[in-house]
Design a protein around this motif. Structure first.
Motif, PDB file in Angstrom:
ATOM      1  N   LEU A 378       0.835  -1.197   0.000  1.00 38.74           N
ATOM      2  CA  LEU A 378       0.000   0.000   0.000  1.00 38.74           C
ATOM      3  C   LEU A 378       0.874   1.253   0.000  1.00 38.74           C
ATOM      4  N   ALA A 379       1.961   1.233   0.749  1.00 36.02           N
ATOM      5  CA  ALA A 379       2.883   2.379   0.781  1.00 36.02           C
ATOM      6  C   ALA A 379       3.480   2.636  -0.603  1.00 36.02           C
ATOM      7  N   ALA A 380       3.839   1.563  -1.300  1.00 35.90           N
ATOM      8  CA  ALA A 380       4.398   1.716  -2.654  1.00 35.90           C
ATOM      9  C   ALA A 380       3.374   2.332  -3.606  1.00 35.90           C
ATOM     10  N   LEU A 381       2.130   1.912  -3.478  1.00 40.86           N
ATOM     11  CA  LEU A 381       1.061   2.461  -4.320  1.00 40.86           C
ATOM     12  C   LEU A 381       0.853   3.949  -4.028  1.00 40.86           C
ATOM     13  N   ILE A 382       0.822   4.304  -2.747  1.00 37.50           N
ATOM     14  CA  ILE A 382       0.609   5.706  -2.364  1.00 37.50           C
ATOM     15  C   ILE A 382       1.789   6.567  -2.800  1.00 37.50           C
ATOM     16  N   SER A 383       2.988   6.002  -2.787  1.00 41.84           N
ATOM     17  CA  SER A 383       4.162   6.740  -3.264  1.00 41.84           C
ATOM     18  C   SER A 383       4.007   7.115  -4.738  1.00 41.84           C
ATOM     19  N   ARG A 384       3.398   6.244  -5.511  1.00 40.98           N
ATOM     20  CA  ARG A 384       3.213   6.509  -6.941  1.00 40.98           C
ATOM     21  C   ARG A 384       2.115   7.554  -7.180  1.00 40.98           C
ATOM     22  N   ILE A 385       1.205   7.687  -6.216  1.00 40.38           N
ATOM     23  CA  ILE A 385       0.227   8.776  -6.314  1.00 40.38           C
ATOM     24  C   ILE A 385       0.909  10.094  -5.991  1.00 40.38           C
ATOM     25  N   ASP A 387       4.040  10.981  -6.103  1.00 35.33           N
ATOM     26  CA  ASP A 387       5.070  11.485  -7.029  1.00 35.33           C
ATOM     27  C   ASP A 387       4.524  11.759  -8.432  1.00 35.33           C
ATOM     28  N   GLY A 388       3.183  11.602  -8.585  1.00 31.73           N
ATOM     29  CA  GLY A 388       2.548  11.955  -9.847  1.00 31.73           C
ATOM     30  C   GLY A 388       2.596  10.881 -10.909  1.00 31.73           C
ATOM     31  N   THR A 389       3.082   9.689 -10.568  1.00 33.14           N
ATOM     32  CA  THR A 389       3.158   8.613 -11.566  1.00 33.14           C
ATOM     33  C   THR A 389       1.773   8.188 -12.030  1.00 33.14           C
ATOM     34  N   ILE A 390       0.831   8.086 -11.073  1.00 41.04           N
ATOM     35  CA  ILE A 390      -0.539   7.680 -11.431  1.00 41.04           C
ATOM     36  C   ILE A 390      -1.531   8.610 -10.741  1.00 41.04           C
ATOM     37  N   SER A 391      -2.740   8.631 -11.282  1.00 42.10           N
ATOM     38  CA  SER A 391      -3.821   9.416 -10.682  1.00 42.10           C
ATOM     39  C   SER A 391      -4.504   8.589  -9.598  1.00 42.10           C
ATOM     40  N   ASN A 392      -5.388   9.232  -8.841  1.00 49.37           N
ATOM     41  CA  ASN A 392      -6.157   8.503  -7.827  1.00 49.37           C
ATOM     42  C   ASN A 392      -7.010   7.412  -8.463  1.00 49.37           C
ATOM     43  N   ASN A 393      -7.641   7.722  -9.591  1.00 47.99           N
ATOM     44  CA  ASN A 393      -8.453   6.717 -10.276  1.00 47.99           C
ATOM     45  C   ASN A 393      -7.599   5.557 -10.765  1.00 47.99           C
ATOM     46  N   GLY A 394      -6.422   5.888 -11.294  1.00 46.62           N
ATOM     47  CA  GLY A 394      -5.515   4.832 -11.733  1.00 46.62           C
ATOM     48  C   GLY A 394      -5.063   3.979 -10.567  1.00 46.62           C
ATOM     49  N   ALA A 395      -4.815   4.611  -9.420  1.00 48.29           N
ATOM     50  CA  ALA A 395      -4.386   3.873  -8.228  1.00 48.29           C
ATOM     51  C   ALA A 395      -5.459   2.892  -7.776  1.00 48.29           C
ATOM     52  N   LYS A 396      -6.728   3.279  -7.923  1.00 52.74           N
ATOM     53  CA  LYS A 396      -7.810   2.366  -7.539  1.00 52.74           C
ATOM     54  C   LYS A 396      -7.829   1.131  -8.430  1.00 52.74           C
ATOM     55  N   GLN A 397      -7.514   1.312  -9.716  1.00 52.49           N
ATOM     56  CA  GLN A 397      -7.443   0.152 -10.628  1.00 52.49           C
ATOM     57  C   GLN A 397      -6.287  -0.773 -10.235  1.00 52.49           C
ATOM     58  N   VAL A 398      -5.144  -0.165  -9.898  1.00 49.38           N
ATOM     59  CA  VAL A 398      -4.001  -0.971  -9.465  1.00 49.38           C
ATOM     60  C   VAL A 398      -4.332  -1.706  -8.170  1.00 49.38           C
ATOM     61  N   PHE A 399      -5.010  -1.019  -7.250  1.00 54.13           N
ATOM     62  CA  PHE A 399      -5.376  -1.625  -5.968  1.00 54.13           C
ATOM     63  C   PHE A 399      -6.267  -2.847  -6.180  1.00 54.13           C
ATOM     64  N   GLU A 400      -7.234  -2.729  -7.079  1.00 52.68           N
ATOM     65  CA  GLU A 400      -8.122  -3.878  -7.344  1.00 52.68           C
ATOM     66  C   GLU A 400      -7.323  -5.074  -7.849  1.00 52.68           C
ATOM     67  N   ALA A 401      -6.351  -4.804  -8.707  1.00 51.52           N
ATOM     68  CA  ALA A 401      -5.507  -5.899  -9.221  1.00 51.52           C
ATOM     69  C   ALA A 401      -4.643  -6.474  -8.110  1.00 51.52           C
ATOM     70  N   LEU A 402      -4.097  -5.610  -7.271  1.00 49.53           N
ATOM     71  CA  LEU A 402      -3.284  -6.085  -6.151  1.00 49.53           C
ATOM     72  C   LEU A 402      -4.113  -6.951  -5.203  1.00 49.53           C
ATOM     73  N   TRP A 403      -5.349  -6.535  -4.970  1.00 49.39           N
ATOM     74  CA  TRP A 403      -6.222  -7.272  -4.055  1.00 49.39           C
ATOM     75  C   TRP A 403      -6.460  -8.700  -4.539  1.00 49.39           C
ATOM     76  N   SER A 404      -6.524  -8.849  -5.852  1.00 49.93           N
ATOM     77  CA  SER A 404      -6.766 -10.193  -6.412  1.00 49.93           C
ATOM     78  C   SER A 404      -5.466 -10.973  -6.586  1.00 49.93           C
ATOM     79  N   GLY A 405      -4.342 -10.371  -6.159  1.00 46.48           N
ATOM     80  CA  GLY A 405      -3.065 -11.089  -6.181  1.00 46.48           C
ATOM     81  C   GLY A 405      -2.310 -10.993  -7.481  1.00 46.48           C
ATOM     82  N   SER A 406      -2.613  -9.985  -8.294  1.00 42.56           N
ATOM     83  CA  SER A 406      -1.971  -9.864  -9.605  1.00 42.56           C
ATOM     84  C   SER A 406      -0.787  -8.898  -9.561  1.00 42.56           C
ATOM     85  N   GLY A 407       0.429  -9.425  -9.544  1.00 42.89           N
ATOM     86  CA  GLY A 407       1.627  -8.616  -9.734  1.00 42.89           C
ATOM     87  C   GLY A 407       1.967  -7.662  -8.606  1.00 42.89           C
TER      88      GLY A 407
END
Length: 483
Positions: A378-385, A387-407
């Motif tokens: 979660l800290a790594a994901l928030i770091s990418r928000i 530092d401007g790498t991803i948007s909040n909406n993009g982070a939610k998509q990544v979070f859903e994938a992380l939750w299902s164990g993908s990458g």
């Protein structure tokens, strides 16, 4: 109808709770019998538990230490001397014909508990907490119309925690119970398993006109769900008001809540203390607690939730509400602190834990300890928000994938094509095209219409298929428009 407001149909609601907390000792309060849950009936009942002639109770030191620990956590007085009494009543599952409890001088006296209902802080004062033994259990199922008695629970150590009648709504009562439940688990004095009877709630409810004396209370027994507390209080309050409005008097009673119908019903008339004929138990000497014992227990206690919440406000800049939410459990506070230190964005971590993480955990009936996304991820994901790498909406998509164990975070950002466009040169080229294609919006903005600026931002995000960094778009666009 919810009892969240101060007045219900012109009446003030008055609520106090009595919570029976099963202490986490391995043996019973007055015998060496096991307290393990789920054993075959009557296999964990010793001669002491059965009250056979010639047996004598011996107090469990671990139960006393757990009571001291609770008292210290709520700022209560630990009585240097307290007395065990016999509470006399006759049920088939009470082998002695009395329950060993404490009456006039309990081990824990006073104290208070603080909690939030929404973002409003509430304080409930405690009357007392006293040690006592549990009764056995009557079993009515599968006995062909007969009742069986299981005495495995007889003698199980309980701490009964009694509040003052300081609550004014079902929502307050439910949040008080949740906070108390979290505290006894935090302290390690109870496992908190409500389905197994480790944490039971009795709710005393009455109603009165504002400024009038307290009304007649009815006690709703053995609620084992915070949702049931809210539902039972809602129904009971309206029932009592209906009785009064129809010219009848509310009779003091012990009542039960039926979650299937959402209704309460009377079980028996409510006893008063005199009905139990309390007197000091002659088999047990007074409980003497030396100051050195109290200080030793104090030195062994964990950092308390309230003190940790203050530290989170001080060290991490969290608002009081966020800090209280982050200290709901030992596991949650540890998760928060690990993630906050790793990414340096404590407020964002708190937001995600109260938002997306909480939503998914609740939907799947999991605790934070079961989260598929750990603190470091979660800290790594928030770091990418941040530092401007991803948007909040993009982070939610990544979070859903992380939750299902993908990458992992960075590979998912790449594979999902969610990296934001932050290159100024590329943005300037796209924005030049947007401005050229929308001269009317440019003209309206320069004429003082702020909405036109938002329209241009929207066109820029559309042109970049949502990949542009919004803050970068705003900055470059303002520069080009001379704003």
């Amino acid at each position: 109808m919810s009892t969240n407001s101060k007045l219900i149909r012109g009446y003030e609601v008055v609520i106090g709770l009595e919570n029976h907390v099963q202490l986490s000792t391995q043996s019973k309060i007055f015998s060496g019998s096991s307290t393990a849950f789920g054993a075959e009936p009557n296999t964990q009942a010793s001669p002491v538990d059965l009250a056979l002639p010639g047996t004598l109770p011996v107090l469990n030191r671990g139960a006393v230490e757990r009571a001291i620990r609770f008292g210290l956590s709520v700022g209560a007085k630990i009585a240097p001397l307290s007395i065990f009494a016999r509470k006399n009543y006759f049920y088939p599952d009470l082998p002695k014909g009395y329950q060993i409890s404490q009456y006039e001088i309990p081990v824990v006296q006073g104290g208070k508990l603080e909690f939030f209902v929404g973002d409003k802080k509430h304080t409930v004062n405690l009357t007392r907490a006293h040690l006592e033994e549990d009764a056995g259990k009557s079993l009515h199922e599968d006995y062909h119309g007969l009742t069986g008695i299981d005495l495995n629970r007889a003698g199980t150590p309980l701490l009964e925690i009694v509040s003052e009648p300081d609550m004014r709504s079902g929502a307050e009562a439910a949040e008080y119970a949740k906070t108390l439940h979290a505290l006894v688990m935090w302290l390690g004095i109870c496992d908190g398993n409500m389905q197994e009877g480790s944490f039971r709630c009795d709710v005393n409810v009455s109603v009165r006109k504002p400024g009038a004396p307290y009304g007649t209370r009815r006690e709703i027994k053995n609620l084992n769900s915070f949702r049931y507390i809210l539902q039972a209080v809602d129904y009971e309050v309206n029932w009592q008001i209906d009785e009064i409005e129809d010219g009848r008097q509310v009779q003091q009673a012990t009542i039960l809540f039926n979650p299937d119908t959402g209704e309460t019903r009377a079980m028996r008339s409510k006893e008063d203390a005199a009905d139990y004929r309390y007197f000091p138990d002659p088999d047990l000497p007074p409980l003497v607690i030396a100051p050195e014992w109290v200080e030793r227990v104090r030195g062994e206690m964990p950092e308390l939730p309230a003190l940790m919440a203050e530290r989170f406000q001080r060290d991490y800049g969290l608002p009081a509400y966020d800090a209280a939410m982050m200290t709901q459990s030992v596991a949650l506070s540890g998760f928060f602190e690990t993630a906050a230190k790793a990414c340096g964005q404590p407020k964002l971590v708190a937001n995600w834990l109260m938002g997306e993480v909480s939503r998914r955990l609740n939907a799947e009936e999991k605790t934070i300890a079961d989260s598929p996304v750990d603190a470091a991820t979660l800290a790594a994901l928030i770091s990418r928000i941040s530092d401007g790498t991803i948007s909040n909406n993009g982070a939610k998509q990544v979070f859903e994938a992380l939750w299902s164990g993908s990458g992992e975070v960075d590979s998912l950002i790449d594979s999902l094509g969610l990296k934001q466009m932050s290159d100024t040169g590329e943005l300037e080229r796209i924005l030049d095209e947007v401005l050229a294609a929308n001269p009317k919006s440019v003209e309206e903005f320069r004429a003082g219409k702020e909405k036109a600026f938002n329209a241009l931002v929207g066109q820029a995000m559309k042109a970049t298929k949502g990949k542009a960094n919004p803050s970068a778009v705003n900055e470059v666009l303002k520069k080009k428009l001379g704003a």
